[in-house]
Design an enzyme around this catalytic site. Structure first.
Site, PDB file in Angstrom:
ATOM      1  CG  HIS A 153      -0.293   0.009   2.542  1.00  0.00           C
ATOM      2  ND1 HIS A 153      -0.189  -1.101   3.338  1.00  0.00           N
ATOM      3  CD2 HIS A 153       0.313   1.009   3.236  1.00  0.00           C
ATOM      4  CE1 HIS A 153       0.447  -0.800   4.448  1.00  0.00           C
ATOM      5  NE2 HIS A 153       0.767   0.468   4.421  1.00  0.00           N
TER       6      HIS A 153
HETATM    7  P1  TYD Z   1      -2.236  -4.372   7.772  1.00  0.00           P
HETATM    8  O1  TYD Z   1      -2.560  -2.992   7.312  1.00  0.00           O
HETATM    9  O2  TYD Z   1      -2.777  -5.530   6.998  1.00  0.00           O
HETATM   10  O3  TYD Z   1      -0.683  -4.511   7.826  1.00  0.00           O
HETATM   11  P2  TYD Z   1       0.352  -4.313   6.605  1.00  0.00           P
HETATM   12  O4  TYD Z   1      -0.405  -3.627   5.492  1.00  0.00           O
HETATM   13  O5  TYD Z   1       1.415  -3.457   7.168  1.00  0.00           O
HETATM   14  O6  TYD Z   1       0.846  -5.638   6.218  1.00  0.00           O
HETATM   15  O7  TYD Z   1      -2.670  -4.464   9.297  1.00  0.00           O
HETATM   16  C1  TYD Z   1      -3.116  -5.675   9.891  1.00  0.00           C
HETATM   17  C2  TYD Z   1      -4.369  -5.389  10.714  1.00  0.00           C
HETATM   18  O8  TYD Z   1      -4.105  -4.482  11.761  1.00  0.00           O
HETATM   19  C3  TYD Z   1      -5.471  -4.797   9.863  1.00  0.00           C
HETATM   20  O9  TYD Z   1      -6.688  -5.403  10.288  1.00  0.00           O
HETATM   21  C4  TYD Z   1      -5.497  -3.329  10.256  1.00  0.00           C
HETATM   22  C5  TYD Z   1      -4.986  -3.361  11.682  1.00  0.00           C
HETATM   23  N1  TYD Z   1      -4.249  -2.165  12.085  1.00  0.00           N
HETATM   24  C6  TYD Z   1      -4.802  -1.317  13.030  1.00  0.00           C
HETATM   25  O10 TYD Z   1      -5.917  -1.551  13.538  1.00  0.00           O
HETATM   26  N2  TYD Z   1      -4.106  -0.213  13.414  1.00  0.00           N
HETATM   27  C7  TYD Z   1      -2.884   0.078  12.890  1.00  0.00           C
HETATM   28  O11 TYD Z   1      -2.281   1.106  13.271  1.00  0.00           O
HETATM   29  C8  TYD Z   1      -2.330  -0.804  11.897  1.00  0.00           C
HETATM   30  C9  TYD Z   1      -0.995  -0.501  11.283  1.00  0.00           C
HETATM   31  C10 TYD Z   1      -3.043  -1.907  11.522  1.00  0.00           C
END
Ligand code: TYD
Length: 136
Positions: free
Chosen positions: A53
């Site tokens: 992303h």
């Molecule tokens: P995700 O965005 O999938 O991680 P990445 O894109 O870095 O691999 O995040 C995993 C889960 O955690 C998703 O359900 C969103 C949640 N999340 C939060 O609730 N707060 C946050 O600050 C972050 C970074 C993720």
């Protein structure tokens, strides 16, 4: 790392003595923004790639406080791979760089300092949308 990407790796001081090491980062000094949120990624399963992303406004600072990982960066024109393999290396990740994290070592703890609170609407998770928003 090429300067054509707005994200960059900075090296911060290690305050070592005979007891071990200490590294400090401070907002609006070492980290060029105010930090509103901290999260950390650890226990990553071997072979996993995550991220995929870009953001509209969130700036981030990534630090491998333990172990190492690699990060694929893409600003629509250039793609680069950077390695975080020391707690004194900080990747200042700008919102417009698409990023994917990979090659996590088993002991990797990736600490992320973010400029904004969590907001799913600040994510661009669709690559074509990313090209539409940030492409020339
Ligand atoms: P995700 O965005 O999938 O991680 P990445 O894109 O870095 O691999 O995040 C995993 C889960 O955690 C998703 O359900 C969103 C949640 N999340 C939060 O609730 N707060 C946050 O600050 C972050 C970074 C993720």
């Amino acid at each position: 790392m090429q300067s054509s990407l707005s994200s960059k790796i900075i090296e911060v001081n290690v305050l070592g003595d005979d007891r071990g090491q200490l590294t400090v980062v401070e907002e609006n000094k070492t980290i060029p923004f105010e930090m509103k949120r901290v999260f950390y990624i650890y226990g990553t399963v071997e072979g996993v790639r995550r991220g995929f992303h870009a953001h509209y406004k969130t700036r981030q600072a990534l630090i491998c406080v333990s172990g190492s990982c690699s990060i694929h960066l893409d600003n629509t024109e250039r793609k680069e791979e950077v390695q975080l393999d020391s707690p004194n290396k900080v990747l200042i990740l700008e919102p417009n760089d698409w990023h994917e994290m990979y090659d996590f070592s088993p002991d990797c703890v990736l600490l992320v300092l973010a400029s904004h609170l969590y907001d799913p609407d600040d994510y661009i998770r669709d690559y074509s949308k990313f090209l539409e928003v940030y492409g020339a």
